[in-house]
Design an enzyme around this catalytic site. Structure first.
Site, PDB file in Angstrom:
ATOM      1  CG  ASP A  36      -5.991  17.992 -19.857  1.00  0.00           C
ATOM      2  OD1 ASP A  36      -6.593  17.931 -21.176  1.00  0.00           O
ATOM      3  OD2 ASP A  36      -6.442  17.097 -18.989  1.00  0.00           O
ATOM      4  CE1 TYR A  39      -8.089  25.345 -23.282  1.00  0.00           C
ATOM      5  CE2 TYR A  39      -7.621  25.147 -21.072  1.00  0.00           C
ATOM      6  CZ  TYR A  39      -8.484  25.402 -22.148  1.00  0.00           C
ATOM      7  OH  TYR A  39      -9.406  26.318 -21.739  1.00  0.00           O
ATOM      8  CG  ASP A  40      -3.375  23.340 -17.909  1.00  0.00           C
ATOM      9  OD1 ASP A  40      -4.503  23.364 -18.392  1.00  0.00           O
ATOM     10  OD2 ASP A  40      -3.101  22.155 -17.325  1.00  0.00           O
ATOM     11  CG  LEU A  86     -42.204  22.185 -25.804  1.00  0.00           C
ATOM     12  CD1 LEU A  86     -41.017  20.958 -25.599  1.00  0.00           C
ATOM     13  CD2 LEU A  86     -42.596  22.508 -27.335  1.00  0.00           C
ATOM     14  CD  GLU A 116     -34.674  19.603 -31.221  1.00  0.00           C
ATOM     15  OE1 GLU A 116     -34.731  20.051 -29.886  1.00  0.00           O
ATOM     16  OE2 GLU A 116     -34.452  20.092 -32.114  1.00  0.00           O
ATOM     17  CE  LYS A 118     -40.211  18.898 -22.077  1.00  0.00           C
ATOM     18  NZ  LYS A 118     -39.857  19.161 -20.800  1.00  0.00           N
ATOM     19  CG  ASP A 120     -35.461  16.965 -15.756  1.00  0.00           C
ATOM     20  OD1 ASP A 120     -36.358  18.122 -15.869  1.00  0.00           O
ATOM     21  OD2 ASP A 120     -35.678  16.189 -14.827  1.00  0.00           O
ATOM     22  NE  ARG A 139     -40.854  28.868 -20.758  1.00  0.00           N
ATOM     23  CZ  ARG A 139     -41.875  28.943 -19.875  1.00  0.00           C
ATOM     24  NH1 ARG A 139     -41.570  28.839 -18.550  1.00  0.00           N
ATOM     25  NH2 ARG A 139     -43.230  29.029 -20.250  1.00  0.00           N
ATOM     26  CD  GLU A 176     -33.926  22.686 -20.662  1.00  0.00           C
ATOM     27  OE1 GLU A 176     -34.100  23.617 -21.423  1.00  0.00           O
ATOM     28  OE2 GLU A 176     -34.605  22.403 -19.698  1.00  0.00           O
ATOM     29  CE1 TYR A 228     -34.741  24.603 -26.163  1.00  0.00           C
ATOM     30  CE2 TYR A 228     -33.392  22.898 -25.028  1.00  0.00           C
ATOM     31  CZ  TYR A 228     -34.322  24.012 -25.171  1.00  0.00           C
ATOM     32  OH  TYR A 228     -34.720  24.388 -23.998  1.00  0.00           O
ATOM     33  CE  LYS A 316     -43.262  15.895 -18.626  1.00  0.00           C
ATOM     34  NZ  LYS A 316     -42.663  17.001 -18.134  1.00  0.00           N
ATOM     35  CB  CYS A 413     -28.156  11.260  24.072  1.00  0.00           C
ATOM     36  SG  CYS A 413     -28.253  12.978  23.469  1.00  0.00           S
ATOM     37  CB  CYS A 428     -28.715  16.278  19.455  1.00  0.00           C
ATOM     38  SG  CYS A 428     -27.903  15.724  20.771  1.00  0.00           S
TER      39      CYS A 428
HETATM   40  S1  IVH Z   1     -38.297  23.598 -27.325  1.00  0.00           S
HETATM   41  C1  IVH Z   1     -41.637  26.433 -27.860  1.00  0.00           C
HETATM   42  N1  IVH Z   1     -36.525  21.464 -27.217  1.00  0.00           N
HETATM   43  O1  IVH Z   1     -38.493  21.966 -21.938  1.00  0.00           O
HETATM   44  C2  IVH Z   1     -40.849  25.336 -27.594  1.00  0.00           C
HETATM   45  N2  IVH Z   1     -37.524  22.532 -25.217  1.00  0.00           N
HETATM   46  O2  IVH Z   1     -41.958  22.937 -21.762  1.00  0.00           O
HETATM   47  C3  IVH Z   1     -39.739  25.897 -26.837  1.00  0.00           C
HETATM   48  N3  IVH Z   1     -36.549  21.549 -23.081  1.00  0.00           N
HETATM   49  O3  IVH Z   1     -38.878  25.161 -21.498  1.00  0.00           O
HETATM   50  C4  IVH Z   1     -38.835  24.517 -26.426  1.00  0.00           C
HETATM   51  N4  IVH Z   1     -35.179  19.968 -24.152  1.00  0.00           N
HETATM   52  O4  IVH Z   1     -36.689  24.484 -21.221  1.00  0.00           O
HETATM   53  C5  IVH Z   1     -37.425  22.185 -26.484  1.00  0.00           C
HETATM   54  N5  IVH Z   1     -35.262  19.816 -27.232  1.00  0.00           N
HETATM   55  C6  IVH Z   1     -35.706  20.455 -26.630  1.00  0.00           C
HETATM   56  C7  IVH Z   1     -35.725  20.640 -25.051  1.00  0.00           C
HETATM   57  C8  IVH Z   1     -36.669  21.529 -24.572  1.00  0.00           C
HETATM   58  C9  IVH Z   1     -35.691  20.559 -23.085  1.00  0.00           C
HETATM   59  C10 IVH Z   1     -37.112  22.155 -22.171  1.00  0.00           C
HETATM   60  C11 IVH Z   1     -37.127  23.712 -22.424  1.00  0.00           C
HETATM   61  C12 IVH Z   1     -38.761  24.145 -22.220  1.00  0.00           C
HETATM   62  C13 IVH Z   1     -39.567  23.031 -21.747  1.00  0.00           C
HETATM   63  C14 IVH Z   1     -40.794  22.792 -22.354  1.00  0.00           C
END
Ligand code: IVH
Length: 668
Positions: A36, A39-40, A86, A116, A118, A120, A139, A176, A228, A316, A413, A428
């Site tokens: 670090d 780098y600094d 999706l 992959e 997903k 959040d 989006r 994401e 992705y 999911k 109180c 309060c």
């Molecule tokens: S592909 C048309 N891959 O999940 C497909 N989406 O409803 C485009 N997300 O809006 C998405 N991880 O924001 C894809 N490995 C992944 C993802 C991913 C999270 C989110 C993305 C998308 C929503 C799908």
């Protein structure tokens, strides 16, 4: 052009590339090549050159990540290629049906699938032109999103320039933005300390941070990103989705290391099953897995419906949600008098944890959600965050449910509870309200504040109820007999408690500032105040504009500090704390190459006394700490080191010998 200028120009380009290379190593590959400190030094050299040649600053310079004024609103952008979402599936059966459909549409061809995580978070689309990041957008509704470029640039794992290795030049990539669980936990703690509502889940936290109009705020949020999709390329596209990911990775874009390819849906299912438990260890939230047909030609043949691609599906995981009954709504009174409605629930297991309480934030929130006492409610536990009431299950109502009315007086109180204009919370007005007094004391003694071990909520309850303590300064006047008069306190523990209280007078000034519990002043703000103001006199007499001029502090925080300091009761408290021996001034920190770095010394140095070594660190802007903590960056080891060395080794701290240390502080 003078030769000096030419030299500066060349060196600036060199440094920008070098720093960007090390950024990729550190933030994207998690495999740094330099310390670090080194780098600094590079960043410092670059900043200095840029300062003397402002017209030579490059747009992709790392110093430009946080730049620009707060926006009035985000410009809208139309996506070049629609951002679809999706289709979701929730069972093995539904995934097998997806596979059957895919194979039918492909007319017999056997697809390979890429699976992959997903993530959040918040979906984003980035435009790179000739390798440079030119635009980042959310989006939105899929067709039109918001231009959040200045906030996107503050995320250090997002490269401002692509590396040539991936062969990607003018492209659009999608991914994401998310907030790791630990970052969210910390941010929420700070928000609660500052009297702001916590984020309900990492998705809201990421979205709320990226949609901040002030890039400085976005920069302060712990955001990361994974990519992705390669959604557009001016040059020929790769052949498979897997190739796209590989090229994005080579270009320096962060891609998930957990992506796998399978040649049958059964193998996909097995893989997905194996992640259900493992996902808890990731350090960030995923809400499922995404299954994509690997061949881009096959993807094109499958096409999309109006909303979803036919070549991909999300699986999911069962959400961390449950329904239960809302038995009651209780009102808690916080340190600043804020009345918070809390849902009392019939205990229920959610994601392996028993939940019996959930926050309802404030009266508007209850109205917005339309929950009534006695309702069946859907609750959610996202990440490590406090459970939330999502909504009432209206269909299950019997007619016996009761509307909740927010009390107009403090439940503790009985004083008036007022709601000021523009505020969501009712407060309060009585600063001596026992609930407020107790909460303020709990905060004062807490780990990040004065860190008084043994003085927790139970003891504070007794101290206040018995009239022994009514503000923090009273703690320092407690005597052994006072403590012995309390339930459950014997000789030994009374000594420990008095010892812990006395030891707290050694805490640094920034902790004292934080411990006061001023509205909106969290830990980071307290440290900034302590460093900028230097002492309590200056802090207590500073004008709002002066306070608001400090990095990270605005009008709202500035006036909260002013309000606190203008209250005669608080002035009296400060006087008493001063007399009790608390530190009312800090060591003014120099800024320099060691700013933000904390050193710890153990063992004897041969070339100079410890005090001189510490002064050398401070003169260069660094800090010195006495114990190994999370904040410790370097441990300097002299002759006959103590147990701190073991601890430093165990927690993987950087260890320096005397020679290395002397070089860093420029004494060798
Ligand atoms: S592909 C048309 N891959 O999940 C497909 N989406 O409803 C485009 N997300 O809006 C998405 N991880 O924001 C894809 N490995 C992944 C993802 C991913 C999270 C989110 C993305 C998308 C929503 C799908």
């Amino acid at each position: 052009m003078t030769s000096d200028r030419e030299k500066a120009k060349r060196r600036i380009r060199e440094l920008v590339d070098l720093i960007s290379y090390h950024d990729t190593k550190y933030y994207v590959e998690d495999n740094p090549e330099i310390s670090d400190y080194e780098y600094d030094l590079l960043v410092k050299e670059l900043s200095e050159l840029e300062e003397s040649h402002p017209d030579l600053v490059l747009p992709d310079s790392p110093t430009q990540r946080v730049s620009g004024k707060p926006l009035e609103e985000f410009p809208q952008v139309e996506h070049m290629v629609s951002m679809l979402s999706l289709d979701n599936s929730y069972s093995a059966e539904e995934l097998r049906e997806f596979d059957t459909r895919v194979r039918k549409w492909l007319g017999g061809g056997r697809p390979e699938y890429v699976v992959e995580l997903k993530i959040d978070g918040l979906g984003i689309a980035l435009m790179y032109e000739s390798g440079s990041l030119t635009r980042g957008a959310t989006r939105g509704d899929g067709r039109v999103g918001e231009d959040v470029t200045s906030n996107i640039k503050t995320i250090r794992s997002i490269p401002l320039r692509l590396k040539p290795e991936g062969g990607l030049r003018t492209v659009e990539v999608r991914g994401e933005v998310y907030m790791p669980t630990e970052g969210l936990r910390k941010l929420n703690r700070e928000r609660e300390e500052a009297g702001e509502p916590p984020f309900a889940n990492p998705r809201n936290a990421a979205a709320g941070s990226i949609r901040q109009l002030d890039p400085k705020i976005a920069a302060s949020r712990p955001l990361e990103a994974f990519f992705y999709t390669l959604s557009y390329s001016k040059d020929p596209m790769p052949v498979t989705h897997g190739d796209s990911l590989e090229r994005m990775r080579k270009a320096g874009l962060r891609t998930s290391p957990h992506t796998r390819r399978f040649d049958s849906i059964e193998k996909v299912l097995e893989h997905i099953g194996s992640w259900e438990a493992k996902r808890e260890e990731l350090g960030y939230e995923i809400d499922g897995m995404v299954i994509k047909v690997d061949s881009l030609a096959q993807q094109a043949r499958l096409g999309s419906t109006a909303k979803n691609p036919r070549w991909a599906v999300a699986y999911k995981y069962p959400p961390k949600q449950m329904t239960t009954r809302l038995l009651d709504i209780q009102v808690q009174v916080g340190r600043t008098g804020t009345l918070t409605p809390v849902a009392v629930l019939e205990p229920v297991q959610v994601g392996g944890v028993t939940v019996s309480h959930a926050t309802l934030h404030n009266e508007d929130e209850i109205k917005r959600k339309g929950v009534k006492i006695g309702d069946h409610v859907l609750i959610e536990r996202a990440g490590e965050v406090i459970p939330q009431v999502v909504k009432p299950i209206v269909e299950k109502r019997t007619g016996k449910e009761r509307e909740f009315r927010m009390p107009q007086t403090c439940p503790v109180c009985g004083s008036k509870a007022v709601r000021e204009e523009g505020e969501a919370a009712r407060r309060c007005v009585n600063a001596s309200c026992p609930a407020q007094v107790k909460e303020r004391l709990i905060h004062f003694c807490s780990r990040d504040a004065m860190d008084i071990e043994g003085v927790g909520p139970a003891l504070i309850d007794q101290l206040v109820d018995k009239g022994l303590v009514s503000d923090a300064s009273d703690l320092y006047r407690l005597r052994k007999d006072d403590l012995l008069s309390l339930e459950g306190i014997a000789e030994k523990s009374s000594q420990n408690i008095l010892g812990a209280i006395a030891a707290s007078t050694d805490r640094d000034f920034d902790r004292v500032v934080f411990a006061l519990g001023i509205r909106h002043v969290g830990k980071a703000t307290a440290t900034a105040l302590a460093e900028e103001m230097g002492d309590m006199d200056k802090l207590s007499s500073a004008r709002i504009e002066e306070l608001a001029g400090i990095e990270g502090i605005g009008q709202i925080v500035g006036s909260a500090i002013r309000d606190f300091m203008d209250d005669p009761r608080n002035r009296a408290l400060l006087d008493k704390l001063r007399r009790a021996g608390l530190k009312m001034e800090g060591v003014r920190r120099a800024t320099g190459p060691l700013s933000g770095k904390t050193f710890l010394f153990t063992g004897e140095m041969g070339s100079m006394p410890r005090s001189e070594a510490e002064a050398a660190v401070q003169a260069l802007g660094g800090r010195v700490s006495a114990t190994v903590t999370k904040a410790t960056d370097y441990v300097v080891v002299g002759k006959d080191p103590g147990s701190k060395l073991e601890k430093a080794r165990a927690s993987n701290k950087k260890i320096l010998d005397e020679d290395e240390f002397l070089r860093i502080v420029g004494k060798k």
